[in-house]
Design a protein around this motif. Structure first.
Motif, mmCIF file in Angstrom:
data_model
loop_
_atom_site.group_PDB
_atom_site.id
_atom_site.type_symbol
_atom_site.label_atom_id
_atom_site.label_comp_id
_atom_site.label_asym_id
_atom_site.label_seq_id
_atom_site.Cartn_x
_atom_site.Cartn_y
_atom_site.Cartn_z
ATOM 1 N N THR B 446 0.842 -1.193 0.000
ATOM 2 C CA THR B 446 0.000 0.000 0.000
ATOM 3 C C THR B 446 0.871 1.233 0.000
ATOM 4 O O THR B 446 1.840 1.303 0.749
ATOM 5 N N ASN B 447 0.531 2.158 -0.899
ATOM 6 C CA ASN B 447 1.185 3.466 -0.893
ATOM 7 C C ASN B 447 0.111 4.504 -0.705
ATOM 8 O O ASN B 447 -0.923 4.425 -1.362
ATOM 9 N N PHE B 448 0.357 5.430 0.172
ATOM 10 C CA PHE B 448 -0.624 6.520 0.201
ATOM 11 C C PHE B 448 0.039 7.862 0.427
ATOM 12 O O PHE B 448 1.150 7.967 0.951
ATOM 13 N N ALA B 449 -0.675 8.887 -0.022
ATOM 14 C CA ALA B 449 -0.241 10.265 0.174
ATOM 15 C C ALA B 449 -1.451 11.042 0.676
ATOM 16 O O ALA B 449 -2.470 11.095 -0.008
ATOM 17 N N ASN B 450 -1.335 11.578 1.865
ATOM 18 C CA ASN B 450 -2.456 12.325 2.454
ATOM 19 C C ASN B 450 -2.028 13.759 2.732
ATOM 20 O O ASN B 450 -0.922 13.999 3.226
ATOM 21 N N TYR B 451 -2.929 14.674 2.418
ATOM 22 C CA TYR B 451 -2.691 16.085 2.782
ATOM 23 C C TYR B 451 -3.834 16.552 3.653
ATOM 24 O O TYR B 451 -4.992 16.400 3.280
ATOM 25 N N ASN B 452 -3.501 17.100 4.804
ATOM 26 C CA ASN B 452 -4.529 17.605 5.717
ATOM 27 C C ASN B 452 -4.241 19.047 6.029
ATOM 28 O O ASN B 452 -3.091 19.439 6.101
ATOM 29 N N GLN B 493 -7.011 12.340 0.294
ATOM 30 C CA GLN B 493 -6.429 11.024 0.533
ATOM 31 C C GLN B 493 -6.276 10.283 -0.790
ATOM 32 O O GLN B 493 -7.235 10.095 -1.519
ATOM 33 N N ARG B 494 -5.045 9.926 -1.079
ATOM 34 C CA ARG B 494 -4.762 9.211 -2.339
ATOM 35 C C ARG B 494 -4.009 7.950 -1.966
ATOM 36 O O ARG B 494 -2.958 8.031 -1.332
#
Lengths: 250, 942
Positions: B446-452, B493-494
């Protein structure tokens, strides 16, 4: 020596004093201790630490403890008013350390019970009067005009100021101080580090309190041993960078 | 016969020798008042002229006479005191005769108003020096801004007319001096009309020789009234400050400084800091310098009654108050921090005011590697997680506190704190999952990139009123509080999830999440408490309290799937909900305190009501309702006994912990698509029954300390995170209530001096045994986590120039999982440490700190050793050691890795975080109050 001379003087010169009022009674003292000032004397703290402590504790003051002094012309007994300390709201209490200071000015003897450093010490010895200086100030304490006197404690290196009543010609005083022409109504150790002030003076028969004896077990020592204990403790604590007065009376 | 002869001889000899002058004399005299009436009972003292030392004393007899017999022949001062009279001093210079007769000595009465006003009413010491009378100016109240003239008007025996002419005891004052010096010319009015009254500490009135007598040197016997004004030594006014600046290798820097100004009533301070060495907030010293007299206010808690698990924030950056982090370095990641603020205090006996503003921001870069093994019934899997995170948070804090003593019986405290914060975070994660007998097969990735980003506003206000009744021990208190927390956040969320075992025609199945969400949440709370204490006797007290709170939560969360068609609302993940919590507690307890025994016992009944509703959006026709009532009786017992150098305590209480808001939210948090968190709106408060006891012995003579403590807790409705792991190894956790968990703890502390003032040994053993139930895939699991610790340290302080503090710490954690007993494991942590200080010549000091850490987990053949060594050399210089220059080598071996090992619930994990490793820094400090070498490590608590 002075006491002896005084007594001779009293007996010889004055004979029977015309003032028939018997000089005996009980004084209640408020004893306050300023921990910040005491800690500020610790040489191992930096100015920065002392000033920070002073600033942080500016709004706090400790509550006085009550002490009592029973006296007549020849004897005195100074001790805690109550065996137990109680918080202001009454909801918390703990036992006060034993501190019973008996003086006999006629016999020139003392008989003290002092609990400190985890033990109880019994000190029975002859009396040694402090070397007082009499100063030119007057002040009212509990309705009595008092005169200022000064001495110093060579062991604890404290400046001691006593205010003695002009109209109660008794040599007694609070803590371990005595030997002035009048009853000591206020004692100031080191410019306010500890202040013991009379709040109430009651002239009455106190022969019962003065003669009552309570059996207390402890180690018997002499004044010289006591002085050495205090001196060594102050030295050791200072070396260990601790406040010696957490465990002995200021 | 012989003896008699001898005596006779001796007497004759002596008399012969001292015939001229005996060295012992008699001093006599009598005391009268000014009208020659005799004064019996006056105190007569004989002092040495040199230092007023008391030699002898006595009292006059009924004829007003006194006599000192057998005193040394020497000059004396005879001092006479009598109530209502001025003390009299007479110089005694004995002549050659045996008896020095001083004759009748008259004493003067003290002016009546002096006696009554100064001594009796003002309680001011009155100094008499010969002719001089001294007033203590501070005892006479004049309005602020008054001149000395107005002060003099207040003094008994002094008159000041319209023109400002001064009279003392009826006579004109011709001269006014300041600290003994003439103040701008000879007009006495100049000083009194111009000087402020509050600059004066003492006013002295005396008779001075006339100017003519002074110039001619011939005493004409005339005296003029003169006044001397003594200035206050210091107004207790001042300022202090310090600054530290440092630069290091790898672009490391630090800056911090503060400055304070104060007088008796006010204190103003500013503080600022900036660094990239992970110091995020203030140290305790900095905090105390910043807040001054208002650093600690112990009675600001408005929730009365016995403790029931409420959280009281003090410090930390999450709290609403000025953050204190202890000044140490955070060992997670790399942070760049800036902070600054200003504080103002105003303190009088009656009114205390404090207000401050504080800003801080922290930018964090965090790279971490995690290895985690999760145990399932009859199987297990391993996952690695490589994370990179960058975040920035900013906080503005403002606070004000006002305390007013209305009178001796009533006090009001009002506190207001607010915080506005915002921030953003970018988080990248690369996770790989392994299965198989030896966890050797990678089954998914799993790869994810989150910006908050978020914006928040919090407000906390409390008003507390306390009333003490005249009857001792009877008290009443009431409090009212209003709190708001308003936060808006948004996130992108990607993620890409690849499952290698789950193949399709095009290869492994890939599952992507492309979501945006916007969440706004608002919480308001009104709280109130009442407390009344009635003394039943001198030793027994009855306290009754009532607590009320009404909390309202409102959360609106909109989740959108982002795709080719643009944003589409995700109805299953979007949520709108409201919750109203009503909380009532009423309780009563009896407290008994006597002879060192302090006992209290009581009961409280608490009732809690939750009315909530949630749906996928505001306008939804079908809301799910939550309506719950909860009632519980909570006991509280505490016993405390103090005896000579010994103390004993025992207690039984029930802590009630409200579920955290995030756990109650009916929201699914899929920000980590492999570890999904769900809220549970049906959670109940958890109860912990806790029994504890302790015993302590302290010998102040030998400095031996022993403390022993034990405690046992039993959990009811404990909030635990049940896990469901599906076949794709996606974990979903959900908080649930479970009863039956326990915790046991025990500790023994022992400290004694091996050699007084030189060597002290401290040892501490403690253990925690926890039983922790959870459901793993619906199957009950019990994790037994037993932790044993031994700590030993030696304080070696052989001299003022050398100190050394070695420490040793050993910890074993033994974990057993009932769900999968094959996975039972033991982890070991050892730490050997030392702190050494050496004073070198020329004001140079050396400090070395070593920490050698060993992490071991035999089951996984894991062993890591981290030797961390910090060295510093510093030199103090300038007057009072005001300046310091310091060279620091941080992590000399470049080994710092930020390792943690944990075994809990159904997993064991090891995490390594990249953090500050080797750097060198040169810094300079300047402190107006002086700096001190840190030879000792004892921390004083004041």
């Amino acid at each position: 020596m002075i006491m002896k001379k005084l007594l001779i003087l009293l007996l010889v010169t004055i004979g029977a004093p015309s003032m028939a009022q018997k000089m005996e009674g009980v004084v209640t003292y408020d004893r306050t201790q300023d921990y910040v000032k005491i800690m500020s004397r610790m040489t191992f703290l930096s100015l920065d630490q002392k000033e920070r402590m002073k600033a942080t504790n500016k709004n706090y003051s400790s509550r006085p403890t009550q002490m009592v002094l029973y006296f007549n012309e020849d004897q005195s007994l100074y001790t805690n008013e109550s065996e137990y300390w109680r918080s202001e709201n009454g909801q918390w209490s703990y036992r006060n350390s034993d501190y019973i200071i008996r003086r006999d000015f006629k016999q020139e003897t003392k008989s003290d019970v002092i609990e400190m450093l985890g033990r109880t010490y019994l000190i029975d010895d002859s009396l040694k009067t402090p070397q007082w200086k009499i100063l030119n100030q007057l002040k009212d304490i509990a309705g009595h005009i008092c005169m200022k006197a000064e001495t110093e404690d060579p062991i604890k290196q404290q400046k001691v100021v006593a205010w003695f009543a002009q109209d109660i010609p008794v040599s007694a005083g609070p803590e371990q101080y005595f030997g002035l022409p009048g009853l000591i109504l206020e004692l100031d150790l080191n410019d306010g580090d500890a202040v013991i002030t009379a709040s109430k003076i009651e002239m009455r028969d106190v022969s019962k309190e003065l003669t009552a004896t309570k059996k207390i077990k402890g180690k018997k020592i002499k004044t010289a041993d006591y002085d050495k204990l205090i001196k060594d403790h102050i030295q050791t604590s200072t070396k260990a960078q601790e406040n010696p007065y957490w465990t002995i009376r200021y | 016969m012989r003896k008699l002869f001898l005596l006779l001889l001796l007497t004759v000899c002596c008399q012969a020798a001292f015939a001229q002058q005996s060295n012992r004399i008699t001093i006599r005299g009598s005391i009268t008042d000014t009208s020659k009436a005799i004064m019996p009972g006056a105190t007569v003292m004989l002092l040495t002229p040199k230092d007023s030392a008391l030699v002898n004393f006595g009292r006059t007899n009924d004829k007003g006479a006194f006599e000192f017999r057998n005193v040394k022949r020497a000059p004396y001062i005879l001092k006479v005191s009598y109530v209502g009279f001025l003390p009299l001093q007479v110089e005694v210079n004995p002549d050659n005769s045996e008896v020095t007769d001083l004759g009748a000595l008259p004493i003067k009465p003290i002016q009546k108003e002096l006696l009554e006003v100064v001594i009796k009413a003002a309680k001011a010491p009155l100094s008499i020096r010969g002719d001089t009378i001294e007033y203590n100016a501070a005892s006479f109240k004049v309005p602020p801004g008054s001149t000395v003239e107005e002060l003099l008007r207040k003094l008994p025996g002094m008159q000041v007319d319209q023109e400002g002419n001064i009279k003392a005891q009826g006579e004109n004052v011709t001269k006014v001096t300041v600290d003994g010096k003439t103040f701008f010319g000879s007009d006495p009015k100049l000083a009194t009309k111009n000087l402020p009254a509050d600059a004066i500490s003492k006013v002295q009135v005396f008779n001075d020789k006339t100017e003519a007598a002074k110039t001619t040197g011939i005493d004409d016997g005339k005296r003029e009234k003169a006044v001397n004004l003594e200035l206050k030594e210091s107004h207790r006014k001042g300022g202090f400050g310090k600054v530290t600046a440092g630069v290091g290798t790898k672009d490391r820097f630090q800056l911090r400084g503060n400055y304070n100004r104060f007088n008796t009533k006010e204190q103003m301070s500013v503080i600022g800091l900036g660094n990239n060495i992970n110091q995020t907030g203030l140290s305790f010293d900095d905090y105390q310098d910043f807040r001054g007299s208002q650093s600690f206010n112990w009675e600001d808690q408005g929730d009365f009654g016995f403790y029931s698990g409420g959280v009281y924030f003090f410090g930390g950056d999450d709290g609403i108050g000025v953050p204190i982090t202890g000044g140490g370095s955070n060992s997670r990641g790399f942070s760049r921090n800036y902070a600054g603020g200003a504080n103002y205090n105003y303190d009088t006996k009656k009114t205390k005011l404090s207000s401050n503003y504080f800003y801080n921001q922290s930018g964090l870069t965090l790279n971490s590697d995690l290895e985690k093994e999760t145990f399932l019934p009859n199987s297990s899997f391993l996952n690695t997680d490589h994370k990179s995170q960058g975040s920035l948070t900013r906080n503005h804090r403002g606070s004000a506190r006002f305390e007013q003593k209305i009178d001796s019986l009533n006090t009001l405290v009002i506190i207001g704190n607010l915080r506005a914060n915002n921030g953003n975070t970018a988080l990248f994660s690369d996770q790989n999952f392994f299965e198989g007998p030896n966890q050797e097969t990678r089954t998914s990735q799993t790869n994810f990139a989150n910006y908050n980003q978020f914006n928040g506003f919090q407000l906390a206000t409390t008003a507390i009123y306390r009333h003490t009744f005249r009857k001792k021990g009877r008290n009443f208190a009431a409090s009212l509080a209003y709190n708001v927390n308003d936060t808006d956040g948004s996130a992108q969320q990607r993620s890409t999830n690849t499952y290698f075992n789950d193949t399709t025609a095009t290869g492994p199945s890939v599952f992507r999440i492309n979501q945006d969400n916007v969440t706004s949440s608002l919480r308001t709370e009104i709280k109130s408490s009442l407390d009344y204490t009635e003394p039943l006797s001198k030793t027994t007290f009855w306290e009754t309290f009532y607590n009320f709170s009404l909390r309202n939560d409102k959360v609106d969360r909109d989740v959108f799937n982002v795709g080719d068609q643009g944003s589409v609302r995700n109805e299953t993940l979007s949520r709108y909900y409201t919750n109203d919590f009503t909380y009532n507690r009423i309780g009563s307890l009896i407290r008994y305190s006597d002879k060192g025994f302090n006992v209290s016992g009581g009961l409280a009944g608490m009732w809690f009501h939750q009315a909530g509703q949630f749906a996928s959006n505001q306008g939804s026709p079908n809301f799910t309702k939550v309506d719950r009532n909860y009632f519980s009786v909570v006991p509280n017992i505490s016993v405390n006994y103090n005896k000579k150098n010994k103390r004993f305590n025992a207690g039984y209480n029930v802590n009630v912990n409200q579920p955290q808001t995030s756990d109650l939210q009916p929201v699914v948090d899929n920000s980590n698509p492999r570890f999904i968190r769900e809220g549970n709106p049906n959670l109940l408060p958890s109860l912990t029954h806790r029994v504890s006891g302790g015993f302590g012995v302290f010998n102040p003579g030998s400095f031996v300390n022993v403390f022993v403590n034990v405690n046992y807790g039993y959990n009811i409705n404990q909030i635990v995170y049940n896990q469901t792991v599906n076949e794709l190894l996606v974990t979903t956790t959900r908080p649930e209530n479970i009863s039956g968990g326990t915790s046991k703890g025990g500790s023994v502390y022992f400290s004694f001096p091996i050699k007084k003032t030189k060597a002290v040994l401290n040892t501490n053993f403690y253990t925690n045994l926890n039983k922790f139930p959870t459901f793993i895939n619906g199957i009950p699991n019990q994790t037994n986590n037993n932790n044993y610790n031994a700590y030993m340290s030696l304080d070696l302080t052989p001299s003022e120039k050398f100190t050394f503090y070695p420490t040793f710490n050993f910890s074993i954690t033994d974990t057993k999982y009932s769900v999968n007993t094959a996975q039972n494991l033991t982890i070991y942590n050892y730490n050997y440490g030392g702190n050494m200080n050496v004073q070198l010549p020329k004001g140079i000091f050396f400090n070395g700190r070593m920490s050698y850490q060993i992490y071991k987990n035999p089951k996984f053949d894991f062993r890591q050793e981290l030797p961390i060594l910090n060295l510093a050399v510093y030199k103090l210089f300038l007057k009072d050691n005001k300046a310091e220059v310091r060279l620091t080598a941080y992590d000399v071996f470049n080994k710092n890795r930020g390792i943690t090992q944990q075994a809990y619930q159904n997993y064991v994990q090891t995490e390594r975080v990249q953090t500050l490793a080797r750097y060198f820094m040169l810094s300079f400090s300047y402190n107006l109050r002086g700096l001190k070498s840190q030879m000792r490590q004892n921390n004083y608590i004041y």
